[in-house]
Write a protein that holds these residues in place. Structure first.
Motif, PDB file in Angstrom:
ATOM      1  N   LYS A 171      16.698  -0.890 -13.094  1.00 13.90           N
ATOM      2  CA  LYS A 171      17.447  -0.796 -14.069  1.00 13.90           C
ATOM      3  C   LYS A 171      18.313  -2.353 -14.323  1.00 13.90           C
ATOM      4  N   TYR A 172      17.822  -3.147 -13.926  1.00 14.55           N
ATOM      5  CA  TYR A 172      18.522  -4.438 -14.032  1.00 14.55           C
ATOM      6  C   TYR A 172      17.784  -4.737 -14.364  1.00 14.55           C
ATOM      7  N   THR A 173      17.723  -5.912 -14.788  1.00 14.33           N
ATOM      8  CA  THR A 173      16.357  -7.234 -15.803  1.00 14.33           C
ATOM      9  C   THR A 173      15.437  -7.543 -15.498  1.00 14.33           C
ATOM     10  N   THR A 174      14.637  -8.446 -15.951  1.00 11.33           N
ATOM     11  CA  THR A 174      13.167  -8.221 -15.775  1.00 11.33           C
ATOM     12  C   THR A 174      13.362  -9.632 -14.788  1.00 11.33           C
ATOM     13  N   GLU A 175      14.739 -10.053 -14.931  1.00 10.83           N
ATOM     14  CA  GLU A 175      15.007 -11.938 -14.526  1.00 10.83           C
ATOM     15  C   GLU A 175      15.774 -11.204 -13.219  1.00 10.83           C
ATOM     16  N   VAL A 176      16.366 -10.831 -12.771  1.00  8.31           N
ATOM     17  CA  VAL A 176      16.728  -9.905 -11.680  1.00  8.31           C
ATOM     18  C   VAL A 176      15.681  -9.407 -10.539  1.00  8.31           C
ATOM     19  N   ILE A 177      14.820  -8.086 -11.341  1.00  8.77           N
ATOM     20  CA  ILE A 177      13.831  -8.285 -10.315  1.00  8.77           C
ATOM     21  C   ILE A 177      13.019  -9.276  -9.917  1.00  8.77           C
ATOM     22  N   SER A 178      12.923 -10.575 -11.007  1.00  2.59           N
ATOM     23  CA  SER A 178      11.943 -10.992 -10.624  1.00  2.59           C
ATOM     24  C   SER A 178      12.658 -12.021  -9.349  1.00  2.59           C
ATOM     25  N   HIS A 223      23.065   1.614  -2.171  1.00  6.61           N
ATOM     26  CA  HIS A 223      23.236   2.342  -3.244  1.00  6.61           C
ATOM     27  C   HIS A 223      24.717   2.341  -3.755  1.00  6.61           C
ATOM     28  N   VAL A 224      25.673   2.615  -2.610  1.00  9.92           N
ATOM     29  CA  VAL A 224      27.417   2.454  -3.403  1.00  9.92           C
ATOM     30  C   VAL A 224      27.389   1.734  -3.114  1.00  9.92           C
ATOM     31  N   ILE A 225      27.508   0.467  -2.408  1.00  7.89           N
ATOM     32  CA  ILE A 225      27.701  -1.040  -2.589  1.00  7.89           C
ATOM     33  C   ILE A 225      26.956  -1.565  -4.867  1.00  7.89           C
ATOM     34  N   ALA A 226      25.836  -1.029  -4.527  1.00  7.03           N
ATOM     35  CA  ALA A 226      25.857  -1.608  -5.528  1.00  7.03           C
ATOM     36  C   ALA A 226      25.657  -1.163  -6.987  1.00  7.03           C
ATOM     37  N   SER A 227      26.387  -0.032  -6.589  1.00  7.91           N
ATOM     38  CA  SER A 227      26.463   0.856  -7.828  1.00  7.91           C
ATOM     39  C   SER A 227      27.910   1.142  -7.833  1.00  7.91           C
ATOM     40  N   TYR A 228      29.088   0.638  -6.939  1.00  4.10           N
ATOM     41  CA  TYR A 228      30.503   1.112  -7.249  1.00  4.10           C
ATOM     42  C   TYR A 228      31.515  -0.127  -6.807  1.00  4.10           C
ATOM     43  N   PHE A 231      22.813  -6.975  -5.397  1.00  2.94           N
ATOM     44  CA  PHE A 231      22.788  -7.910  -3.986  1.00  2.94           C
ATOM     45  C   PHE A 231      23.367  -7.118  -2.469  1.00  2.94           C
ATOM     46  N   GLY A 232      24.248  -5.174  -3.227  1.00  5.50           N
ATOM     47  CA  GLY A 232      24.766  -4.633  -2.271  1.00  5.50           C
ATOM     48  C   GLY A 232      23.360  -4.061  -1.704  1.00  5.50           C
TER      49      GLY A 232
END
Length: 448
Positions: free
Chosen positions: A268-275, A407-412, A418-419
């Motif tokens: 769901k993030y950008t290609t740059e974040v995945i890489s 997931h909670v940290i990353a989403s909220y 980084f969550g």
């Protein structure tokens, strides 16, 4: 196999066993490392495709091949107990199991893996690279699984330098094939990231052929006559392998799949974040080879000691494994924190991606200490053939604690991607503490 040694000499003996394993693991890892590195130099979309493909490949392969690692403590205890005649049937039945497992993985990768790749919200080019990368890897499935059986045999005898020799010989071949097939040099087709998959598949065949020649022709392995008097499929021996191997395989699958799931959730993030995430995970995995190698060494030495009813020695080797791993973890942390920019720049020249990878490296540093405790304890427990608790603890620490918290940290929160790393760090810490108490319990049980 080995008489009781003074504690100081045990340290040297442990080092002699572990060092070739470490070199082997690093060389094996460098194959995937160069897949990522050389693909990153080729194209960002191809890097993302290889990243997604690896997210399917790694947990499926490592989980099912981990089942075959159950042979290491089985053979180690046979050697420690001087039951040499039992080794050949164990290896042969392991090879039969490897054929079945390779067929299962082939079906999973080509049918299920490709289906889910095309269902993910990715660019079409990334989907295509990921799918064809998996096809390239699949040509080497059988030799890779069969080699795992032969490696378990070599390692259980304490001949860890053999595996080191095989991989050191084949790793440069893999790099050359990567160069030819990724970039299309010297008349070979330019396949990009897909070429990395085919290069690895071909290399696995080379590795397997070398291992067969050594087991067949070299001493002391020749005396076990592994490839003569083939027995029929033995459900009794399959049961022994699977009762130990399945919990090991599931434990490895639980640990590796969690990182793959996190990578997939980051779609769901950008290609740059995945890489950038993959770059950090790729290098952190290199550092993990140290505690992993110590873990494998602990399985061999603890298994041989238990097989020979030398329970005090088994306890000493368990302690040495944890001590060595913790000591090296501080070196790993220092490398990640001091040289983070230089490491990131090895993968890419994109300054934005380097900045993202550096942030991921900060969280990767926290993995090192927990890994240093958990990995060698897992290895020691496998030497005792105590494998079920490792699997249960893995499920709880990664899937019940790590992923939901992440997931909670990353989403909220503002931590974003980084969550997920924060959640996994928390789960890893819980697992390390729990397994410490388990090892103490098992050691006291054997002492009684």
């Amino acid at each position: 196999m080995e008489a009781t040694l003074p504690f100081k000499k045990k340290s040297l003996h442990f080092g002699k066993i572990v060092l070739p394993i470490l070199i082997t693991q690093v060389a094996l890892y460098l194959m995937s490392f160069f897949d990522i590195l050389m693909t990153a130099r080729y194209d960002t979309y191809h890097l993302a495709g290889v990243t997604i493909g690896s997210s399917f490949w790694v947990p499926v392969y490592t989980g099912l091949s981990g089942i075959l690692m159950g042979l290491t403590p089985i053979i180690a205890q046979q050697i420690g107990g001087k039951r040499h005649k039992e080794v050949r049937p164990s290896v042969q039945q392991g090879l039969y199991v490897s054929i079945l497992l390779s067929a299962i993985v082939f079906s999973i990768l080509l049918l299920i893996g490709s289906y889910f790749v095309y269902k993910m919200p990715l660019e079409i080019q990334v989907q295509s690279v990921a799918s064809h990368y998996l096809k390239g890897l699949s040509i080497g499935l059988f030799p890779l699984f069969a080699y795992t059986v032969l490696r378990s045999f070599f390692d259980a005898l304490g001949a860890t330098r053999v595996s080191m020799f095989i991989i050191l010989l084949s790793a440069p071949i893999n790099v050359v094939l990567n160069y030819l097939l990724i970039f299309g040099r010297f008349g070979f087709p330019e396949l990009g990231g897909v070429g990395a998959g085919y290069a690895s598949g071909i290399t696995y065949w080379i590795v397997f052929c070398i291992a067969i020649l050594i087991a067949w022709k070299r001493r002391p392995f020749q005396s076990f006559t592994l490839f003569s008097q083939w027995d029929r499929v033995s459900l009794k021996r399959w049961k022994e392998i699977l009762l130990i191997g399945i919990p090991i395989g599931l434990s490895i699958f639980v640990e590796t799949s969690i990182f793959s799931v996190v990578t997939l959730l980051m779609a769901k993030y950008t290609t740059e974040v995945i890489s950038a995430h993959q770059i950090a995970l790729n290098f952190a995995s290199l550092l993990y080879m140290i505690p992993l190698s110590i873990s494998m060494g602990a399985t061999i030495l603890v298994g041989q000691a238990v097989g020979g009813a030398r329970f005090r020695d088994a306890k000493h080797y368990s302690f040495l494994g944890v001590s060595f791993a913790i000591g090296f973890s501080f070196l790993s942390i220092a490398i990640l924190l001091i040289f983070k920019e230089q490491i990131a720049s090895l993968y890419t020249t994109d300054q934005g991606m380097i900045a993202l990878a550096v942030q991921f490296f900060f969280y990767a540093a926290f993995f090192q200490l927990s890994d240093a405790i958990q990995a060698p304890i897992q290895g020691a427990l496998r030497g005792y053939k105590d494998v079920n608790m490792t699997f249960i603890v893995g499920v709880i620490s990664f899937w019940v604690i790590g992923l939901p918290v992440g997931h909670v940290i990353a989403s909220y929160t503002d931590f974003g991607p980084f969550g997920y790393w924060i959640g996994l760090i928390a789960g890893l810490l819980v697992g390390a503490i729990t397994l410490t108490f388990r090892l103490i319990f098992i050691q006291k049980k054997y002492e009684k």
